[in-house]
Design a protein around this motif. Structure first.
Motif, PDB file in Angstrom:
ATOM      1  N   GLU A   1       0.939  -1.182   0.083  1.00 14.97           N
ATOM      2  CA  GLU A   1      -0.074   0.005  -0.077  1.00 14.97           C
ATOM      3  C   GLU A   1       0.822   1.087   0.018  1.00 14.97           C
ATOM      4  O   GLU A   1       1.950   1.155   0.280  1.00 14.97           O
ATOM      5  N   PHE A   2       0.369   2.394  -0.298  1.00 17.12           N
ATOM      6  CA  PHE A   2       1.023   3.711  -0.202  1.00 17.12           C
ATOM      7  C   PHE A   2       0.433   4.142   1.294  1.00 17.12           C
ATOM      8  O   PHE A   2      -0.649   4.026   1.534  1.00 17.12           O
ATOM      9  N   LEU A   3       1.148   4.872   1.958  1.00 21.84           N
ATOM     10  CA  LEU A   3       0.798   5.711   3.049  1.00 21.84           C
ATOM     11  C   LEU A   3       1.042   7.102   2.798  1.00 21.84           C
ATOM     12  O   LEU A   3       2.067   7.542   2.206  1.00 21.84           O
ATOM     13  N   LEU A   4       0.275   7.807   3.307  1.00 21.21           N
ATOM     14  CA  LEU A   4       0.453   9.264   3.238  1.00 21.21           C
ATOM     15  C   LEU A   4       0.211   9.971   4.736  1.00 21.21           C
ATOM     16  O   LEU A   4      -0.520   9.614   5.622  1.00 21.21           O
ATOM     17  N   SER A   5       1.477  10.503   4.909  1.00 26.44           N
ATOM     18  CA  SER A   5       1.575  11.192   6.145  1.00 26.44           C
ATOM     19  C   SER A   5       1.233  12.727   6.050  1.00 26.44           C
ATOM     20  O   SER A   5       1.706  13.512   5.225  1.00 26.44           O
ATOM     21  N   LEU A   6       0.206  13.162   6.763  1.00 27.09           N
ATOM     22  CA  LEU A   6       0.175  14.662   6.922  1.00 27.09           C
ATOM     23  C   LEU A   6       0.009  15.215   8.153  1.00 27.09           C
ATOM     24  O   LEU A   6      -0.352  14.872   9.422  1.00 27.09           O
ATOM     25  N   GLN A   7       1.111  16.148   8.361  1.00 26.00           N
ATOM     26  CA  GLN A   7       1.504  16.664   9.732  1.00 26.00           C
ATOM     27  C   GLN A   7       0.495  17.480  10.169  1.00 26.00           C
ATOM     28  O   GLN A   7       0.014  18.413   9.458  1.00 26.00           O
TER      29      GLN A   7
ATOM     30  N   SER B   1       3.601  20.692  -0.090  1.00 27.48           N
ATOM     31  CA  SER B   1       3.233  22.015   0.586  1.00 27.48           C
ATOM     32  C   SER B   1       2.024  22.515   0.726  1.00 27.48           C
ATOM     33  O   SER B   1       1.406  22.828  -0.194  1.00 27.48           O
ATOM     34  N   ALA B   2       1.748  22.731   1.885  1.00 29.82           N
ATOM     35  CA  ALA B   2       0.352  23.394   2.337  1.00 29.82           C
ATOM     36  C   ALA B   2       0.365  24.906   1.866  1.00 29.82           C
ATOM     37  O   ALA B   2      -0.706  25.453   1.869  1.00 29.82           O
ATOM     38  N   GLN B   3       1.344  25.478   1.505  1.00 32.00           N
ATOM     39  CA  GLN B   3       1.631  26.779   1.105  1.00 32.00           C
ATOM     40  C   GLN B   3       1.151  27.128  -0.604  1.00 32.00           C
ATOM     41  O   GLN B   3       1.116  28.133  -0.843  1.00 32.00           O
TER      42      GLN B   3
ATOM     43  N   VAL C   1      -2.684  23.915  -4.722  1.00 30.16           N
ATOM     44  CA  VAL C   1      -3.330  22.626  -4.796  1.00 30.16           C
ATOM     45  C   VAL C   1      -3.090  21.646  -3.434  1.00 30.16           C
ATOM     46  O   VAL C   1      -3.962  20.845  -2.982  1.00 30.16           O
ATOM     47  N   GLY C   2      -1.961  22.126  -2.876  1.00 29.13           N
ATOM     48  CA  GLY C   2      -1.447  21.396  -1.627  1.00 29.13           C
ATOM     49  C   GLY C   2      -2.386  21.792  -0.397  1.00 29.13           C
ATOM     50  O   GLY C   2      -2.726  20.765   0.315  1.00 29.13           O
ATOM     51  N   ALA C   3      -2.818  23.037  -0.278  1.00 26.44           N
ATOM     52  CA  ALA C   3      -3.416  23.287   0.517  1.00 26.44           C
ATOM     53  C   ALA C   3      -5.091  22.934   0.378  1.00 26.44           C
ATOM     54  O   ALA C   3      -5.726  22.477   1.341  1.00 26.44           O
ATOM     55  N   LEU C   4      -5.487  22.692  -0.743  1.00 28.67           N
ATOM     56  CA  LEU C   4      -6.702  22.132  -1.180  1.00 28.67           C
ATOM     57  C   LEU C   4      -6.655  20.693  -0.760  1.00 28.67           C
ATOM     58  O   LEU C   4      -7.729  20.310   0.071  1.00 28.67           O
ATOM     59  N   ALA C   5      -5.902  19.913  -1.000  1.00 32.42           N
ATOM     60  CA  ALA C   5      -5.822  18.488  -0.709  1.00 32.42           C
ATOM     61  C   ALA C   5      -5.711  18.331   0.874  1.00 32.42           C
ATOM     62  O   ALA C   5      -6.391  17.520   1.548  1.00 32.42           O
ATOM     63  N   SER C   6      -4.945  19.061   1.488  1.00 34.52           N
ATOM     64  CA  SER C   6      -4.633  19.090   2.853  1.00 34.52           C
ATOM     65  C   SER C   6      -5.849  19.450   3.585  1.00 34.52           C
ATOM     66  O   SER C   6      -6.041  18.670   4.613  1.00 34.52           O
ATOM     67  N   GLN C   7      -6.325  20.481   3.431  1.00 34.62           N
ATOM     68  CA  GLN C   7      -7.695  21.093   4.023  1.00 34.62           C
ATOM     69  C   GLN C   7      -8.964  20.031   4.018  1.00 34.62           C
ATOM     70  O   GLN C   7      -9.667  19.762   4.847  1.00 34.62           O
ATOM     71  N   PHE C   8      -8.837  19.286   2.777  1.00 34.81           N
ATOM     72  CA  PHE C   8      -9.797  18.463   2.411  1.00 34.81           C
ATOM     73  C   PHE C   8      -9.857  17.295   3.243  1.00 34.81           C
ATOM     74  O   PHE C   8     -10.711  16.757   3.860  1.00 34.81           O
ATOM     75  N   ILE C   9      -8.668  16.579   3.102  1.00 33.68           N
ATOM     76  CA  ILE C   9      -8.393  15.356   4.191  1.00 33.68           C
ATOM     77  C   ILE C   9      -8.571  15.554   5.725  1.00 33.68           C
ATOM     78  O   ILE C   9      -9.185  14.908   6.156  1.00 33.68           O
TER      79      ILE C   9
ATOM     80  N   LEU D   1      -7.332  13.965  -5.458  1.00 33.08           N
ATOM     81  CA  LEU D   1      -6.892  15.325  -5.068  1.00 33.08           C
ATOM     82  C   LEU D   1      -5.267  14.861  -4.733  1.00 33.08           C
ATOM     83  O   LEU D   1      -4.447  15.857  -5.013  1.00 33.08           O
ATOM     84  N   VAL D   2      -4.968  13.841  -4.315  1.00 33.05           N
ATOM     85  CA  VAL D   2      -3.563  13.435  -3.833  1.00 33.05           C
ATOM     86  C   VAL D   2      -2.768  13.172  -5.223  1.00 33.05           C
ATOM     87  O   VAL D   2      -1.690  13.932  -5.554  1.00 33.05           O
ATOM     88  N   ALA D   3      -3.291  12.740  -6.312  1.00 34.18           N
ATOM     89  CA  ALA D   3      -2.868  12.700  -7.489  1.00 34.18           C
ATOM     90  C   ALA D   3      -2.506  13.823  -8.097  1.00 34.18           C
ATOM     91  O   ALA D   3      -1.575  13.976  -8.898  1.00 34.18           O
ATOM     92  N   LEU D   4      -3.642  14.720  -8.087  1.00 36.16           N
ATOM     93  CA  LEU D   4      -3.424  16.251  -8.739  1.00 36.16           C
ATOM     94  C   LEU D   4      -2.088  16.807  -8.083  1.00 36.16           C
ATOM     95  O   LEU D   4      -1.707  17.583  -8.843  1.00 36.16           O
ATOM     96  N   ALA D   5      -2.291  16.963  -6.693  1.00 35.27           N
ATOM     97  CA  ALA D   5      -1.198  17.581  -6.007  1.00 35.27           C
ATOM     98  C   ALA D   5       0.102  17.316  -6.302  1.00 35.27           C
ATOM     99  O   ALA D   5       1.217  17.995  -6.374  1.00 35.27           O
TER     100      ALA D   5
END
Length: 333
Positions: A85-91, A157-159, A162-170, A195-199
């Motif tokens: 699997e893939f794992l995604l870590s969001l700080q 980056s959340a900055q 698209v990074g902010a969009l994906a992060s906030q959505f998750i 969204l992850v693929a887009l980011a």
């Protein structure tokens, strides 16, 4: 340690055991929650950690709140496990480091990165931290990219927009898991993958030379491969192809537009190409022209002959009688 963002799900905590057992218990916890791992800490005497997990469709969502540590997914651990699997870590709090495939991602609050359970990696945290961790089905995400190994340990980056969009959505989804219906979870599951693929695909380092992002290029190639595998099926249509890949026909048209054609024309051209090869094959002389046409998805002999002549400039009978005759391929575009 802070309260959980996740509103529901079982909680595992080192507070459930005695002080001397806490590290070993933590290692068991993270192996049960994620994949087989090794973990080292500087302070074994007062180590604290807790995890809450909950299911979101095909994605398992976990929240980790723990003290400083160093986590390793080694070749030895991989060899004795079956996880893929893939794992995604969001700080969420403090800073975390992800290392895989020769790259290192430093994550600040809101940032995220992916890592692949089928290859070695390590995670490092200098201080107490909080993260959301998503366990994503390997094939669902891998098929979005030509080379999945190129997307690991890359900081999103959340900055960035698209990074902010994906992060906030998750984070928003994680905080509302208790009120989402089963149907909503399935839809959201799909949107998270997109969204992850887009980011990741929006990152400059992942662009193809023609300006197409790798997720789109990989999806188009996958669609073409699906068409070629199923070309004999008379029920193969652009609508059926789009439905199989869980995309709209409009989005599929956009993908093919980048190559100057459409899914319908691609299917037709592929069928005509295979029919021409069959007509020129001496081993198939006993097969009628209609039989050959129908074996590659056509269901009307007159329509086939008309399209064949438009495409090659000669009728099917002429092609069979003079297979070496040079034909001009106009291509149905």
């Amino acid at each position: 340690m802070s309260d959980f963002l996740l509103p529901k799900g079982p909680i595992s905590s080192t507070a459930d055991v005695g002080e001397r057992e806490q590290l070993e218990y933590w290692i068991d916890m993270i192996c049960d929650e994620f994949v087989q791992l090794d973990c080292t800490v500087e302070n074994r005497q007062d180590f604290k950690g807790k995890i809450r997990g909950s299911k979101l469709g095909d994605i398992w969502v976990s929240e980790v709140d723990a003290d400083a540590q160093h986590v390793i997914r080694s070749k030895k651990q991989i060899a004795k496990s079956t996880e893929k699997e893939f794992l995604l870590s969001l700080q969420l709090e403090d800073v975390g480091f992800i290392n895989q495939d020769g790259r290192s991602a430093q994550l600040h609050p809101g940032d995220f990165a992916l890592y692949d359970s089928t290859r070695p990696y390590f995670l490092h945290f200098d201080r107490p931290f909080r993260q959301i961790v998503l366990q994503l089905p390997y094939d669902t995400l891998a098929e979005q990219f030509v080379r999945p190994e190129n997307i690991t340990a890359l900081r999103v980056s959340a900055q960035t927009a698209v990074g902010a969009l994906a992060s906030q959505f998750i984070q928003s989804v994680a905080g509302r898991l208790d009120v989402l219906s089963a149907q909503e979870r399935g839809v959201i599951n799909h949107h998270i993958i997109e969204l992850v693929a887009l980011a990741l695909g929006s990152m400059t380092s992942l662009r193809d030379l023609d300006g197409q992002s790798l997720p789109r290029t990989a999806l188009l190639e996958r669609i073409k491969q699906y068409i070629e595998i199923n070309i004999r099926d008379p029920q193969l249509t652009p609508a059926q192809v789009a439905g199989h890949h869980h995309i709209s026909e409009r989005y599929q048209r956009m993908l093919f537009a980048s190559t100057g054609t459409t899914a319908s024309k691609y299917i037709l051209n592929k069928r005509l190409e295979l029919c021409r090869e069959a007509l020129a094959n001496p081993a198939l002389r006993d097969h009628s022209i209609t039989q050959i046409a129908f074996s590659y998805g056509f269901n009307d002999a007159a329509h086939f002959s008309r399209r064949f002549k438009e495409h090659y400039g000669v009728c099917p009978k002429e092609c069979r009688e003079n297979p070496r005759t040079e034909v001009v391929t106009s291509g149905i575009r």
